[in-house]
Design an enzyme around this catalytic site. Structure first.
Site, PDB file in Angstrom:
ATOM      1  N   GLU A 166       0.801  -1.229   0.000  1.00 34.14           N
ATOM      2  CA  GLU A 166       0.000   0.000   0.000  1.00 34.14           C
ATOM      3  C   GLU A 166       0.837   1.284   0.000  1.00 34.14           C
ATOM      4  OE1 GLU A 166      -2.704  -0.635   3.291  1.00 34.14           O
ATOM      5  OE2 GLU A 166      -3.374  -2.527   2.478  1.00 34.14           O
ATOM      6  N   GLU A 271      -5.885 -10.862  -1.330  1.00 31.52           N
ATOM      7  CA  GLU A 271      -6.673 -10.667  -0.094  1.00 31.52           C
ATOM      8  C   GLU A 271      -8.159 -10.667  -0.441  1.00 31.52           C
ATOM      9  OE1 GLU A 271      -5.283  -7.378   2.312  1.00 31.52           O
ATOM     10  OE2 GLU A 271      -3.193  -7.725   1.769  1.00 31.52           O
TER      11      GLU A 271
HETATM   12  O1  9MR Z   1      -6.991  -8.663   8.493  1.00 27.43           O
HETATM   13  C1  9MR Z   1      -6.102  -7.776   9.146  1.00 27.43           C
HETATM   14  C2  9MR Z   1      -6.683  -7.349  10.477  1.00 27.43           C
HETATM   15  O2  9MR Z   1      -6.794  -8.459  11.360  1.00 27.43           O
HETATM   16  C3  9MR Z   1      -5.793  -6.278  11.096  1.00 27.43           C
HETATM   17  O3  9MR Z   1      -6.421  -5.767  12.269  1.00 27.43           O
HETATM   18  C4  9MR Z   1      -5.552  -5.149  10.103  1.00 27.43           C
HETATM   19  C5  9MR Z   1      -4.559  -4.148  10.627  1.00 27.43           C
HETATM   20  O4  9MR Z   1      -3.295  -4.737  10.778  1.00 27.43           O
HETATM   21  O5  9MR Z   1      -5.026  -5.666   8.897  1.00 27.43           O
HETATM   22  C6  9MR Z   1      -5.879  -6.565   8.268  1.00 27.43           C
HETATM   23  O6  9MR Z   1      -5.277  -6.995   7.043  1.00 27.43           O
HETATM   24  C7  9MR Z   1      -5.010  -5.966   6.095  1.00 27.43           C
HETATM   25  C8  9MR Z   1      -3.760  -6.374   5.349  1.00 27.43           C
HETATM   26  O7  9MR Z   1      -2.711  -6.585   6.240  1.00 27.43           O
HETATM   27  C9  9MR Z   1      -3.384  -5.329   4.312  1.00 27.43           C
HETATM   28  N1  9MR Z   1      -4.463  -5.048   3.413  1.00 27.43           N
HETATM   29  C10 9MR Z   1      -5.737  -4.727   4.048  1.00 27.43           C
HETATM   30  C11 9MR Z   1      -6.118  -5.824   5.045  1.00 27.43           C
HETATM   31  C12 9MR Z   1      -7.472  -5.523   5.658  1.00 27.43           C
HETATM   32  O8  9MR Z   1      -7.391  -4.368   6.440  1.00 27.43           O
END
Ligand code: 9MR
Length: 386
Positions: A166, A271
């Site tokens: 990102e 994802e």
């Molecule tokens: O699924 C993840 C969630 O459990 C966490 O709280 C969050 C923050 O770290 O991140 C989520 O995963 C993200 C991923 O790492 C990057 N792309 C977006 C995902 C959804 O927020």
């Protein structure tokens, strides 16, 4: 002349009998596997692309028996959901915490999974001490050490790294992260080079959401081309795929597959999930900061997903997987962001404590109609031979 004709005839006869005997040999391994009925996702797609899921702490510790059984049955790729994020793996300036990531890798090895490390460099979920790192040289040295230590530790084990996550704004410009602000644009080139040096055999990816959208995609392509022009190794692009029943459009996704593949990159959907709930951003005049928590309007299905929406979800997954299969030569992996509906981050984002249904398995780990749609599409690629 006569002798020559006899020789040719002889050669032709030998050739034909070799060919004939080849045709009568035992079925090849490929034929044998296609003859079996493929009854799980990973088997149905095994010759085409990987089918992945993301693992949380609970899954790695195998705390939920149904999940522990389901994961290796249906998936052949795993991504670390949270334990490799900076705040978890590098919580203090001088110390790493590999307790969960080591378990993740051990489980992946035991189950022969393709393993994705998520993520080396991300502006979010950083450890607090990072806010104080404003000195260019110090931050660069720290970042280098972060990458070398983590990638080096899992050299030959983790198959691919989301090197940077990102890094782009919605308009395609570079995000003003601490890395960009302190180190300048060159940080991108450097982190890919450090990762490649730490494990030359690992695949290296750029991962982001909304990069199927035209403006952000354009910025992403420009960024990748610049890196490629400098000879930086970048193997793939991860299109996250946090979508809804209505968007992203199939056209935008297809254009992205074609354009990213044209750069010589592997295309991964990293994802994938489909929200079925109303989104505050879609409401006219709705402020994202407005508090929607506890509103029945924003959480319409607390007791279960109505059949009509279940069908919409299945249709949406059907269109996506038909597209993925159409471009299976360019796609390397499709990873779902969660194992089952109860595990999804979308139950808590962008509004807390809702009941969402974005994945293929329900809260009891049963396959949903969307699962059968996806399975059917995979099975139809190589139908069983009788
Ligand atoms: O699924 C993840 C969630 O459990 C966490 O709280 C969050 C923050 O770290 O991140 C989520 O995963 C993200 C991923 O790492 C990057 N792309 C977006 C995902 C959804 O927020």
């Amino acid at each position: 002349m006569h002798l020559l004709r006899i020789k040719i005839l002889l050669l032709l006869t030998i050739g034909t009998s070799i060919l004939f005997s080849c045709q009568n040999t035992e079925p090849t391994q490929k034929e044998l596997t296609t003859k079996k009925e493929k009854t799980t996702l990973k088997d149905a797609y095994e010759e085409h692309f990987l089918i992945g899921t993301t693992l949380s702490k609970q899954h790695i510790n195998q705390e939920i028996p149904k999940a522990a059984a389901l994961i290796p049955r249906e998936f052949n790729a795993i991504t670390a959901e949270n334990m490799m994020k900076w705040m978890n793996i590098h919580p203090a300036k001088d110390s790493f915490d590999f307790s969960m990531s080591d378990k993740f890798v051990a489980l992946g090895q035991q189950q022969e999974m393709f393993m994705v490390g998520h993520t080396l460099v991300w502006h979010s979920q950083l450890a607090d001490y990072m806010n104080e790192m404003t000195d260019k040289e110090a931050l660069e040295a720290h970042l280098k050490n972060h990458i070398e230590t983590i990638v080096g530790r899992y050299k030959g084990k983790i198959d691919g790294w989301d090197v940077v996550n990102e890094a782009l704004n919605e308009d395609g410009t570079l995000r003003e992260s601490i890395f960009l602000k302190v180190l300048g644009e060159e940080y991108l080139e450097k982190i890919f080079r450090w990762a490649a040096a730490a494990d030359p055999s690992a695949e290296l990816y750029y991962n982001d959401y909304n990069i199927e959208q035209p403006a952000k995609r354009k910025g992403c392509i420009e960024m990748i081309k610049k890196l490629q022009a400098k000879g930086v190794k970048i193997d793939g692009v991860g299109i996250q795929g946090h979508w809804s029943l209505l968007g992203a459009s199939i056209k935008d996704i297809e254009d992205s597959i074609l354009e990213f593949a044209a750069l010589g990159l592997k295309v991964d959907f990293t994802e994938l999930d489909i929200t079925v709930l109303p989104n505050p951003w879609d409401l006219k005049g709705a402020e994202v900061s407005q508090n929607f928590e506890g509103s029945p309007f924003m959480n319409p299905y607390p007791e279960g997903l109505p059949d009509s929406v279940q069908v919409k979800l299945a249709n949406r997954y059907q269109s996506l997987f038909e597209l993925f299969v159409k471009h299976k030569d360019k796609i390397n992996r499709v990873t779902f962001w969660g194992v089952h509906d109860g595990h999804s981050w979308l139950n808590n984002w962008p509004i807390k404590d809702r009941t969402n249904y974005p994945l293929l398995f329900d809260r009891e780990f049963n396959p949903k109609p969307a699962y059968f749609e996806v399975l059917k599409i995979g099975q139809a690629i190589d139908p069983p031979v009788n």
